[in-house]
Scaffold this active site. Structure first.
Site, PDB file in Angstrom:
ATOM      1  CB  THR A 112       0.859  -2.236 -19.620  1.00 16.77           C
ATOM      2  OG1 THR A 112       0.346  -0.970 -19.320  1.00 16.77           O
ATOM      3  CG2 THR A 112       0.087  -3.262 -20.637  1.00 16.77           C
ATOM      4  CG  ASN A 113       6.560   0.025 -17.856  1.00 15.35           C
ATOM      5  OD1 ASN A 113       6.546   0.930 -16.939  1.00 15.35           O
ATOM      6  ND2 ASN A 113       7.674  -0.604 -18.344  1.00 15.35           N
ATOM      7  CB  VAL A 114       2.555   1.210 -13.440  1.00 15.67           C
ATOM      8  CG1 VAL A 114       1.471   2.190 -12.773  1.00 15.67           C
ATOM      9  CG2 VAL A 114       1.807  -0.156 -13.460  1.00 15.67           C
ATOM     10  CE  LYS A 131      19.648   6.423 -15.897  1.00 15.93           C
ATOM     11  NZ  LYS A 131      19.606   5.049 -16.680  1.00 15.93           N
ATOM     12  N   GLY A 168       0.628  -1.138  -0.012  1.00 15.40           N
ATOM     13  CA  GLY A 168      -0.063  -0.034  -0.091  1.00 15.40           C
ATOM     14  C   GLY A 168       0.786   1.351   0.021  1.00 15.40           C
ATOM     15  CG  ASP A 217      16.872  -2.333 -27.154  1.00 14.70           C
ATOM     16  OD1 ASP A 217      17.152  -1.126 -26.615  1.00 14.70           O
ATOM     17  OD2 ASP A 217      17.084  -2.430 -28.587  1.00 14.70           O
ATOM     18  CE1 TYR A 250       7.572  -8.405 -10.536  1.00 12.79           C
ATOM     19  CE2 TYR A 250       6.977  -8.468 -12.648  1.00 12.79           C
ATOM     20  CZ  TYR A 250       7.004  -7.924 -11.690  1.00 12.79           C
ATOM     21  OH  TYR A 250       6.021  -7.201 -11.632  1.00 12.79           O
ATOM     22  CG  HIS A 274       9.270  -0.008 -13.869  1.00 11.55           C
ATOM     23  ND1 HIS A 274       9.047  -0.368 -12.473  1.00 11.55           N
ATOM     24  CD2 HIS A 274       9.203  -1.322 -14.521  1.00 11.55           C
ATOM     25  CE1 HIS A 274       8.592  -1.478 -12.418  1.00 11.55           C
ATOM     26  NE2 HIS A 274       8.791  -2.018 -13.612  1.00 11.55           N
ATOM     27  CB  VAL A 281       0.016   0.279  -7.865  1.00 14.20           C
ATOM     28  CG1 VAL A 281      -1.436  -0.092  -8.024  1.00 14.20           C
ATOM     29  CG2 VAL A 281       0.659   0.112  -9.048  1.00 14.20           C
TER      30      VAL A 281
HETATM   31  P1  NAP Z   1       6.721  -0.323  -5.419  1.00 20.48           P
HETATM   32  O1  NAP Z   1       6.284   1.177  -5.967  1.00 20.48           O
HETATM   33  O2  NAP Z   1       8.092  -0.871  -5.579  1.00 20.48           O
HETATM   34  O3  NAP Z   1       5.944  -0.989  -4.307  1.00 20.48           O
HETATM   35  C1  NAP Z   1       6.272  -2.245  -3.839  1.00 20.48           C
HETATM   36  C2  NAP Z   1       5.217  -2.534  -2.392  1.00 20.48           C
HETATM   37  O4  NAP Z   1       5.464  -3.735  -2.033  1.00 20.48           O
HETATM   38  C3  NAP Z   1       5.674  -1.413  -1.325  1.00 20.48           C
HETATM   39  O5  NAP Z   1       4.472  -1.031  -0.708  1.00 20.48           O
HETATM   40  C4  NAP Z   1       6.604  -2.350  -0.615  1.00 20.48           C
HETATM   41  O6  NAP Z   1       6.501  -1.984   0.752  1.00 20.48           O
HETATM   42  C5  NAP Z   1       6.035  -3.481  -0.610  1.00 20.48           C
HETATM   43  N1  NAP Z   1       6.726  -4.741  -0.529  1.00 20.48           N
HETATM   44  C6  NAP Z   1       7.755  -5.036  -1.245  1.00 20.48           C
HETATM   45  N2  NAP Z   1       8.205  -6.234  -0.382  1.00 20.48           N
HETATM   46  C7  NAP Z   1       7.538  -6.566   0.484  1.00 20.48           C
HETATM   47  C8  NAP Z   1       7.687  -7.643   1.633  1.00 20.48           C
HETATM   48  N3  NAP Z   1       8.498  -8.575   1.500  1.00 20.48           N
HETATM   49  N4  NAP Z   1       6.463  -7.586   2.551  1.00 20.48           N
HETATM   50  C9  NAP Z   1       5.730  -6.637   2.489  1.00 20.48           C
HETATM   51  N5  NAP Z   1       5.410  -5.815   1.245  1.00 20.48           N
HETATM   52  C10 NAP Z   1       6.391  -5.718   0.647  1.00 20.48           C
HETATM   53  O7  NAP Z   1       5.954  -1.229  -6.673  1.00 20.48           O
HETATM   54  P2  NAP Z   1       4.658  -0.875  -7.608  1.00 20.48           P
HETATM   55  O8  NAP Z   1       5.053  -0.492  -8.718  1.00 20.48           O
HETATM   56  O9  NAP Z   1       3.540  -0.141  -6.780  1.00 20.48           O
HETATM   57  O10 NAP Z   1       4.064  -2.445  -7.741  1.00 20.48           O
HETATM   58  C11 NAP Z   1       2.795  -2.660  -7.437  1.00 20.48           C
HETATM   59  C12 NAP Z   1       2.458  -4.234  -8.172  1.00 20.48           C
HETATM   60  O11 NAP Z   1       2.161  -3.664  -9.359  1.00 20.48           O
HETATM   61  C13 NAP Z   1       3.200  -5.041  -7.838  1.00 20.48           C
HETATM   62  O12 NAP Z   1       2.772  -6.333  -7.720  1.00 20.48           O
HETATM   63  C14 NAP Z   1       4.049  -5.106  -9.311  1.00 20.48           C
HETATM   64  O13 NAP Z   1       4.625  -6.367  -9.526  1.00 20.48           O
HETATM   65  C15 NAP Z   1       3.036  -4.731 -10.123  1.00 20.48           C
HETATM   66  N6  NAP Z   1       3.426  -4.353 -11.433  1.00 20.48           N
HETATM   67  C16 NAP Z   1       4.075  -3.058 -11.350  1.00 20.48           C
HETATM   68  C17 NAP Z   1       4.447  -2.287 -12.446  1.00 20.48           C
HETATM   69  C18 NAP Z   1       5.343  -1.127 -12.789  1.00 20.48           C
HETATM   70  O14 NAP Z   1       5.450  -0.824 -13.772  1.00 20.48           O
HETATM   71  N7  NAP Z   1       5.436  -0.366 -11.771  1.00 20.48           N
HETATM   72  C19 NAP Z   1       3.976  -3.105 -13.862  1.00 20.48           C
HETATM   73  C20 NAP Z   1       3.366  -4.181 -13.694  1.00 20.48           C
HETATM   74  C21 NAP Z   1       2.854  -4.825 -12.583  1.00 20.48           C
HETATM   75  P3  NAP Z   1       7.612  -0.908   1.442  1.00 20.48           P
HETATM   76  O15 NAP Z   1       7.613   0.415   0.554  1.00 20.48           O
HETATM   77  O16 NAP Z   1       7.056  -0.547   2.633  1.00 20.48           O
HETATM   78  O17 NAP Z   1       8.910  -1.477   1.606  1.00 20.48           O
HETATM   79  O1  GFB Z   2      10.641  -0.026 -17.786  1.00 17.89           O
HETATM   80  P1  GFB Z   2      11.527  -0.869 -18.152  1.00 17.89           P
HETATM   81  O2  GFB Z   2      12.527  -1.204 -17.243  1.00 17.89           O
HETATM   82  O3  GFB Z   2      10.668  -2.355 -18.194  1.00 17.89           O
HETATM   83  O4  GFB Z   2      11.858  -0.624 -19.365  1.00 17.89           O
HETATM   84  P2  GFB Z   2      10.308  -3.317 -19.388  1.00 17.89           P
HETATM   85  C1  GFB Z   2      12.910  -1.092 -20.349  1.00 17.89           C
HETATM   86  C2  GFB Z   2      13.062  -0.416 -21.518  1.00 17.89           C
HETATM   87  O5  GFB Z   2      13.478   0.950 -21.492  1.00 17.89           O
HETATM   88  C3  GFB Z   2      14.318  -1.104 -22.566  1.00 17.89           C
HETATM   89  C4  GFB Z   2      14.816   1.042 -21.981  1.00 17.89           C
HETATM   90  O6  GFB Z   2      13.971  -0.982 -23.656  1.00 17.89           O
HETATM   91  C5  GFB Z   2      15.510  -0.335 -21.741  1.00 17.89           C
HETATM   92  O7  GFB Z   2      16.510  -0.406 -22.817  1.00 17.89           O
HETATM   93  N1  GFB Z   2      15.451   2.211 -20.985  1.00 17.89           N
HETATM   94  C6  GFB Z   2      16.017   3.261 -21.542  1.00 17.89           C
HETATM   95  C7  GFB Z   2      15.535   1.957 -19.622  1.00 17.89           C
HETATM   96  N2  GFB Z   2      16.725   3.854 -20.597  1.00 17.89           N
HETATM   97  C8  GFB Z   2      16.176   3.230 -19.180  1.00 17.89           C
HETATM   98  C9  GFB Z   2      16.347   3.430 -18.030  1.00 17.89           C
HETATM   99  O8  GFB Z   2      17.153   4.579 -17.509  1.00 17.89           O
HETATM  100  N3  GFB Z   2      16.007   2.624 -17.075  1.00 17.89           N
HETATM  101  C10 GFB Z   2      15.274   1.308 -17.595  1.00 17.89           C
HETATM  102  N4  GFB Z   2      14.928   0.608 -16.511  1.00 17.89           N
HETATM  103  N5  GFB Z   2      15.276   1.429 -18.884  1.00 17.89           N
HETATM  104  C11 GFB Z   2       9.975  -4.653 -17.119  1.00 17.89           C
HETATM  105  C12 GFB Z   2      10.148  -5.980 -16.721  1.00 17.89           C
HETATM  106  O9  GFB Z   2      10.170  -4.709 -18.382  1.00 17.89           O
HETATM  107  O10 GFB Z   2       8.643  -4.186 -17.280  1.00 17.89           O
HETATM  108  C13 GFB Z   2       9.184  -6.239 -15.318  1.00 17.89           C
HETATM  109  O11 GFB Z   2      11.376  -6.202 -16.531  1.00 17.89           O
HETATM  110  C14 GFB Z   2       8.081  -5.650 -15.143  1.00 17.89           C
HETATM  111  O12 GFB Z   2       9.338  -7.736 -15.043  1.00 17.89           O
HETATM  112  C15 GFB Z   2       7.888  -4.107 -15.926  1.00 17.89           C
HETATM  113  O13 GFB Z   2       7.140  -6.405 -16.191  1.00 17.89           O
HETATM  114  C16 GFB Z   2       6.447  -3.723 -16.104  1.00 17.89           C
HETATM  115  O14 GFB Z   2       9.064  -3.256 -19.565  1.00 17.89           O
HETATM  116  O15 GFB Z   2      11.174  -3.686 -20.373  1.00 17.89           O
END
Ligand code: NAP
Ligand code: GFB
Length: 338
Positions: free
Chosen positions: A182-184, A205, A20, A288, A154, A197, A24
């Protein structure tokens, strides 16, 4: 509105959001507090929302997970907690991503079963899908081949949740389901320079490049395509899924498959939003990742009816604004001195 919207009115709901405090989770909290009370996405009088952090319970540990459930007795759970990271973190820690997420998910699902949670929505990701598969991705092809090698740890841990949901339903009749975003991106993101991400990583950066007059370097070729969803849009979709969707099969929570954006377009939009004047380069020695993974939101739209996604540029501007205003308290990781 549809009949489903009346669900949950009346009886008391205690809604636990694991993870929480993350990107997200904070967005769900924002929507619940800021949408009109009693509206489709706003707080309802019969609801109590709890946003749990890892410091309250480390969900890798079954005893701490059980204790969290005993404390709050949740009737409903949105399960977001996970070890999360972008492409480069996923590539480095495949076993850790696999193990920690398997542990967290198993503990949360089992505690939800033991506590007779009425509904559990767990969060997957579009990386669960097979690498070699027909596009667009749909809810029907999660298990039809291995995921991309860059994040197989993962991806397999997340895929398993869908398997477990079906098993809990068949053996115990549990009402467990999952969401596939998708990517958030959005406020409260993880802005670590290496482990985050692409959007938060590049925002940080680009900000440093502008501030320190140093080069802005984008990893990879800039050619890969991604679908991005604004965290506050995703939050509404989670609230909808919790309240109005009752089926074990997952739902892809995404913008349309025609809304893919290249990494170069992302970098251009960030340059504009940050107001960076210099030119930037691509470090093509870096990975990539998957070239593209377009997902269909047909199922979502057919169920939710009308839903307006925030245009990408508007959402990006809001996210950059939040980052600039909150730099001192944001998750920025280790920043080398200029
Ligand atoms: P986030 O900002 O990194 O937050 C992760 C959350 O999980 C934090 O609240 C963290 O708590 C908690 N957490 C991590 N390890 C834990 C543990 N061992 N016990 C209890 N809580 C734990 O991630 P997010 O981006 O919000 O992701 C939320 C969900 O969306 C995840 O399931 C992720 O896989 C999914 N998702 C994310 C993306 C994306 O692009 N970000 C895309 C697709 C799906 P603390 O901060 O208190 O440590
Ligand atoms: O968000 P990202 O790391 O996730 O994006 P994915 C990766 C893409 O962005 C690649 C380019 O094509 C990278 O080469 N990129 C460019 C960068 N500059 C940067 C940078 O500074 N940081 C990052 N991170 N990338 C993740 C999965 O894949 O998507 C996870 O690995 C998860 O498992 C998440 O599902 C939603 O979309 O590639």
């Amino acid at each position: 509105m549809e009949g489903g919207i009346q669900k949950g009115r009346g009886s008391k709901w205690v809604i636990l959001v694991t993870g929480g405090t993350g990107l997200v989770g904070k967005a769900i909290e924002y929507v619940i507090e800021n949408e009109p009370a009693g509206s489709r996405f706003g707080k309802r009088p019969n609801e109590k929302w709890i946003f749990a952090s890892s410091s309250e319970a480390d969900l890798r540990d079954p005893a701490q997970t059980r204790k969290l459930y005993e404390k709050y007795q949740p009737t409903h759970v949105i399960h977001l907690a996970a070890l999360v990271g972008g492409l480069f973190k996923n590539m480095k820690y495949k076993l850790t991503f696999l193990r920690e997420n398997i542990l967290i998910n198993d503990n949360v699902l089992h505690a939800s079963y033991e506590h007779k949670t009425q509904k559990l929505v767990s969060c997957l990701s579009t990386c669960v899908f097979p690498d070699k598969v027909e596009y667009p991705l749909t809810e029907l092809n999660i298990h039809n081949g291995p995921p991309h090698e860059s994040n197989f740890g993962y991806a397999h841990a997340k895929r398993m949740v869908d398997v477990q949901n079906h098993a809990y339903k068949e053996e115990f009749g549990c009402n467990f389901t999952s969401a596939i975003p998708t990517n958030v991106f959005g406020p409260h993101d993880n802005y670590d320079l290496e482990d985050s991400h692409v959007i938060p990583g590049l925002i940080h950066k680009c900000y440093l490049a502008k501030k320190n007059k140093t080069p802005f370097v984008v990893s990879g070729t800039g050619k890969p395509l991604r679908q991005f969803i604004y965290s506050r849009d995703l939050a509404k979709l989670f609230i909808w899924q919790l309240r109005e969707y009752d089926d074990v099969e997952p739902v892809i929570l995404s913008v349309g498959e025609d809304e893919e954006v290249s990494i170069k377009e992302v970098a251009d939009a960030i340059v504009k939003a940050v107001g960076f004047q210099g030119s930037y380069t691509f470090d093509t020695s870096r990975a990539d990742g998957q070239y593209r993974k377009p997902a269909s939101n047909k199922k979502l739209l057919s169920l939710i009816g009308d839903f307006k996604f925030t245009p990408f540029e508007e959402a990006l501007n809001e996210s950059v604004k939040w980052f600039l205003e909150n730099y001192n308290n944001a998750r920025i990781g280790n920043v080398p001195s200029a």
